[in-house]
Scaffold this motif. Structure first.
Motif, PDB file in Angstrom:
ATOM      1  N   ALA A 238      65.296  13.167  15.106  1.00 52.96           N
ATOM      2  CA  ALA A 238      66.283  12.673  14.141  1.00 52.96           C
ATOM      3  C   ALA A 238      65.656  11.802  13.061  1.00 52.96           C
ATOM      4  CB  ALA A 238      67.370  11.891  14.871  1.00 52.96           C
ATOM      5  N   ARG A 239      64.409  11.375  13.246  1.00 53.81           N
ATOM      6  CA  ARG A 239      63.751  10.550  12.221  1.00 53.81           C
ATOM      7  C   ARG A 239      63.245  11.390  11.051  1.00 53.81           C
ATOM      8  NH1 ARG A 239      59.281   8.116  16.008  1.00 53.81           N
ATOM      9  NH2 ARG A 239      59.306  10.349  16.507  1.00 53.81           N
ATOM     10  N   ARG A 240      63.156  12.678  11.235  1.00 51.97           N
ATOM     11  CA  ARG A 240      62.642  13.549  10.176  1.00 51.97           C
ATOM     12  C   ARG A 240      63.714  13.771   9.106  1.00 51.97           C
ATOM     13  NH1 ARG A 240      57.205  13.467  10.862  1.00 51.97           N
ATOM     14  NH2 ARG A 240      56.669  13.854  13.061  1.00 51.97           N
ATOM     15  N   PRO A 241      63.292  14.008   7.866  1.00 49.97           N
ATOM     16  CA  PRO A 241      64.266  14.306   6.803  1.00 49.97           C
ATOM     17  C   PRO A 241      65.064  15.568   7.136  1.00 49.97           C
ATOM     18  CG  PRO A 241      62.116  13.791   5.867  1.00 49.97           C
ATOM     19  CD  PRO A 241      61.914  13.916   7.339  1.00 49.97           C
ATOM     20  N   PRO A 242      66.321  15.630   6.747  1.00 47.85           N
ATOM     21  CA  PRO A 242      67.129  16.829   7.041  1.00 47.85           C
ATOM     22  C   PRO A 242      66.499  18.125   6.542  1.00 47.85           C
ATOM     23  CG  PRO A 242      68.531  15.046   6.280  1.00 47.85           C
ATOM     24  CD  PRO A 242      67.121  14.567   6.113  1.00 47.85           C
ATOM     25  N   ALA A 243      65.852  18.096   5.361  1.00 46.48           N
ATOM     26  CA  ALA A 243      65.254  19.323   4.831  1.00 46.48           C
ATOM     27  C   ALA A 243      64.152  19.845   5.753  1.00 46.48           C
ATOM     28  CB  ALA A 243      64.688  19.073   3.435  1.00 46.48           C
ATOM     29  N   VAL A 244      63.391  18.929   6.348  1.00 50.66           N
ATOM     30  CA  VAL A 244      62.326  19.334   7.273  1.00 50.66           C
ATOM     31  C   VAL A 244      62.929  19.950   8.524  1.00 50.66           C
ATOM     32  CG1 VAL A 244      60.450  18.478   8.725  1.00 50.66           C
ATOM     33  CG2 VAL A 244      60.698  17.630   6.383  1.00 50.66           C
ATOM     34  N   ARG A 245      63.958  19.320   9.060  1.00 54.94           N
ATOM     35  CA  ARG A 245      64.586  19.839  10.274  1.00 54.94           C
ATOM     36  C   ARG A 245      65.253  21.189  10.003  1.00 54.94           C
ATOM     37  NH1 ARG A 245      68.311  15.309  12.710  1.00 54.94           N
ATOM     38  NH2 ARG A 245      68.079  16.561  14.618  1.00 54.94           N
ATOM     39  N   CYS A 246      65.836  21.357   8.825  1.00 52.95           N
ATOM     40  CA  CYS A 246      66.437  22.651   8.477  1.00 52.95           C
ATOM     41  C   CYS A 246      65.377  23.740   8.402  1.00 52.95           C
ATOM     42  CB  CYS A 246      67.170  22.542   7.149  1.00 52.95           C
ATOM     43  SG  CYS A 246      68.701  21.593   7.219  1.00 52.95           S
ATOM     44  N   SER A 247      64.246  23.431   7.786  1.00 51.99           N
ATOM     45  CA  SER A 247      63.170  24.417   7.699  1.00 51.99           C
ATOM     46  C   SER A 247      62.663  24.792   9.090  1.00 51.99           C
ATOM     47  CB  SER A 247      62.011  23.870   6.854  1.00 51.99           C
ATOM     48  OG  SER A 247      62.395  23.721   5.509  1.00 51.99           O
ATOM     49  N   ALA A 248      62.552  23.795   9.964  1.00 52.81           N
ATOM     50  CA  ALA A 248      62.100  24.076  11.322  1.00 52.81           C
ATOM     51  C   ALA A 248      63.111  24.948  12.066  1.00 52.81           C
ATOM     52  CB  ALA A 248      61.875  22.768  12.072  1.00 52.81           C
ATOM     53  N   ALA A 249      64.406  24.669  11.874  1.00 48.10           N
ATOM     54  CA  ALA A 249      65.430  25.489  12.526  1.00 48.10           C
ATOM     55  C   ALA A 249      65.370  26.932  12.035  1.00 48.10           C
ATOM     56  CB  ALA A 249      66.813  24.894  12.265  1.00 48.10           C
ATOM     57  N   THR A 250      65.229  27.110  10.723  1.00 45.70           N
ATOM     58  CA  THR A 250      65.119  28.461  10.170  1.00 45.70           C
ATOM     59  C   THR A 250      63.890  29.170  10.725  1.00 45.70           C
ATOM     60  OG1 THR A 250      66.233  27.777   8.139  1.00 45.70           O
ATOM     61  CG2 THR A 250      64.916  29.782   8.030  1.00 45.70           C
ATOM     62  N   ALA A 251      62.782  28.424  10.830  1.00 42.59           N
ATOM     63  CA  ALA A 251      61.550  29.017  11.368  1.00 42.59           C
ATOM     64  C   ALA A 251      61.732  29.438  12.820  1.00 42.59           C
ATOM     65  CB  ALA A 251      60.405  28.018  11.239  1.00 42.59           C
ATOM     66  N   LEU A 252      62.454  28.629  13.604  1.00 42.80           N
ATOM     67  CA  LEU A 252      62.693  29.003  15.003  1.00 42.80           C
ATOM     68  C   LEU A 252      63.471  30.312  15.092  1.00 42.80           C
ATOM     69  CD1 LEU A 252      63.559  25.532  16.581  1.00 42.80           C
ATOM     70  CD2 LEU A 252      61.548  26.945  17.060  1.00 42.80           C
ATOM     71  N   GLY A 253      64.401  30.508  14.180  1.00 39.24           N
ATOM     72  CA  GLY A 253      65.128  31.777  14.181  1.00 39.24           C
ATOM     73  C   GLY A 253      64.218  32.956  13.890  1.00 39.24           C
ATOM     74  N   ARG A 254      63.230  32.746  13.026  1.00 34.71           N
ATOM     75  CA  ARG A 254      62.314  33.838  12.690  1.00 34.71           C
ATOM     76  C   ARG A 254      61.284  34.081  13.791  1.00 34.71           C
ATOM     77  NH1 ARG A 254      62.262  31.504   6.879  1.00 34.71           N
ATOM     78  NH2 ARG A 254      63.666  32.924   5.774  1.00 34.71           N
ATOM     79  N   VAL A 255      60.791  32.994  14.398  1.00 28.99           N
ATOM     80  CA  VAL A 255      59.843  33.171  15.506  1.00 28.99           C
ATOM     81  C   VAL A 255      60.548  33.819  16.687  1.00 28.99           C
ATOM     82  CG1 VAL A 255      58.365  31.965  17.152  1.00 28.99           C
ATOM     83  CG2 VAL A 255      58.412  31.243  14.750  1.00 28.99           C
ATOM     84  N   GLY A 256      61.829  33.432  16.901  1.00 26.24           N
ATOM     85  CA  GLY A 256      62.628  34.063  17.948  1.00 26.24           C
ATOM     86  C   GLY A 256      62.286  33.531  19.332  1.00 26.24           C
ATOM     87  N   GLY A 257      62.973  34.091  20.307  1.00 31.88           N
ATOM     88  CA  GLY A 257      62.721  33.708  21.686  1.00 31.88           C
ATOM     89  C   GLY A 257      63.807  32.799  22.228  1.00 31.88           C
ATOM     90  N   PRO A 258      64.232  33.053  23.459  1.00 36.45           N
ATOM     91  CA  PRO A 258      65.292  32.248  24.086  1.00 36.45           C
ATOM     92  C   PRO A 258      64.917  30.780  24.238  1.00 36.45           C
ATOM     93  CG  PRO A 258      64.919  34.294  25.301  1.00 36.45           C
ATOM     94  CD  PRO A 258      63.801  34.170  24.306  1.00 36.45           C
ATOM     95  N   ALA A 259      63.616  30.453  24.219  1.00 43.60           N
ATOM     96  CA  ALA A 259      63.201  29.065  24.407  1.00 43.60           C
ATOM     97  C   ALA A 259      63.744  28.166  23.310  1.00 43.60           C
ATOM     98  CB  ALA A 259      61.670  28.982  24.434  1.00 43.60           C
TER      99      ALA A 259
END
Length: 359
Positions: A238-259
């Protein structure tokens, strides 16, 4: 005939003569230019098969390549036009040819020219020539006073293929004389998978939040499984800027995986960061496992107007199971049914829904 009439006639004749002379000069220059262009086209037509023959991977090709070193100057323009279309050994061979003909040396000298257009042109040429020996000089131009020159240098570093440029490119996002993130991102993509270690390092120890967000985006585009723990940490921090966390969330969708599903589900529930919730919803739709579909369906039905539309759209893109869950809600008459029907039909949202989502 009066004196005034005579003067007017003389002036008319003089003006007519001047116009005729001007038209004649234009016609002569046009003809001369046409002959010059035709001559250049003939030279290019003669040189083109020689260039392609020189790219053959045999002794004849090597001999033809050596023979081109003394070719007319028209060869340089021809090779520069071809370089962006080539990759690998062919591009490297033509880059060496330009270096032996002195084109690269002259371009390198222009990197310090007074005129910005000359510096930018020189950077573009060096990038197309794929000369890794000019990385330091091009890196210096990332801080140039002219925005167009900075962009040209960034693109050239990407095309030149020297992985050492990854760090300076990411740091260029944090300077007062910035390079746009889109330009830096394309340059890093041109450098390919060898920059993945630099991108992971930028996620954990970033030169700036913009570099961290871009690095996360690119790791997702590369589908870098090794970066999965780093991206999970960013989404949860939660200390990270929202834009960074959004980019990470989008990246997780692209990397994929139930984890990634539990972390994205937690982000979907964070009502204080609407942009992160929308990014998490989209990412869950990309992953599309049973747990992700359950989370999205529960949010669509749960009375949360802020992300209901985004979750419905994510379900619609999650395959047959997601669309089946939407269809079960489509018969409702309220906001749940409206969101489900709009997502299933892929039609634009009503204006009031768009306004609520933007707010």
């Amino acid at each position: 005939m009066t004196a005034l009439t005579s003067a007017a006639l003389v002036a008319t004749l003089v003006l007519t003569g001047a116009v005729l002379l001007l038209l004649g000069a234009v016609a002569v220059e046009h003809a001369r230019r046409g002959r010059r262009l035709a001559r250049e086209e003939r030279r290019r037509a003669e040189l083109t098969p020689l260039v392609y023959a020189a790219l053959d991977d045999d002794e004849d090709g090597a001999a033809a390549l050596a023979g081109l070193e003394a070719a007319p100057a028209a060869l340089d323009d021809l090779v520069l036009d071809l370089l962006p279309q080539l990759r690998g050994a062919d591009r490297a061979a033509l880059g060496r040819l330009l270096a032996r003909r002195g084109v690269v040396t002259r371009a390198a000298a222009d990197l310090s020219a007074r005129a910005p257009w000359r510096r930018g042109r020189a950077a573009a040429l060096l990038g197309n020539a794929a000369d890794p020996g000019r990385t330091d000089a091009l890196t210096a131009l990332l801080a140039d006073r002219a925005p167009d020159v900075r962009c040209a240098a960034a693109r050239a570093l990407g095309k030149a293929g020297d992985v050492r440029a990854a760090g300076p490119l990411l740091r260029a996002l944090a300077r007062s004389r910035r390079v746009p993130a889109g330009v830096v991102g394309m340059a890093l993509l041109d450098l390919g998978t060898p920059v993945l270690p630099d991108l992971r390092a930028a996620v954990t120890d970033p030169p700036s939040p913009a570099a961290q967000a871009l690095a996360a985006d690119l790791l997702g585009l590369h589908g870098d499984v090794e970066a999965l723990p780093l991206l999970l940490g960013l989404v949860a921090d939660a200390r990270r800027p929202p834009a960074v966390r959004c980019s990470a969330a989008t990246a997780l969708g692209r990397v994929g995986g139930p984890a990634a599903t539990p972390a994205l589900g937690a982000a979907l529930a964070q009502t204080a960061v609407p942009a992160l919730r929308h990014a998490a919803a989209e990412a869950l739709g990309r992953i599309g496992d049973d747990a992700a579909i359950d989370l999205l369906a529960a949010t669509v039905a749960g009375g949360d107007d802020a992300v209901r539309d985004g979750c419905a759209d994510a379900l619609a893109g999650a395959g047959e199971e997601g669309r089946a869950r939407l269809a079960a809600h489509a018969w409702h008459s309220g906001r749940v049914g409206e969101a489900a029907r709009a997502a299933l039909s892929n039609r634009p949202r009503p204006r009031d829904a768009r306004v609520r989502r933007a707010a």
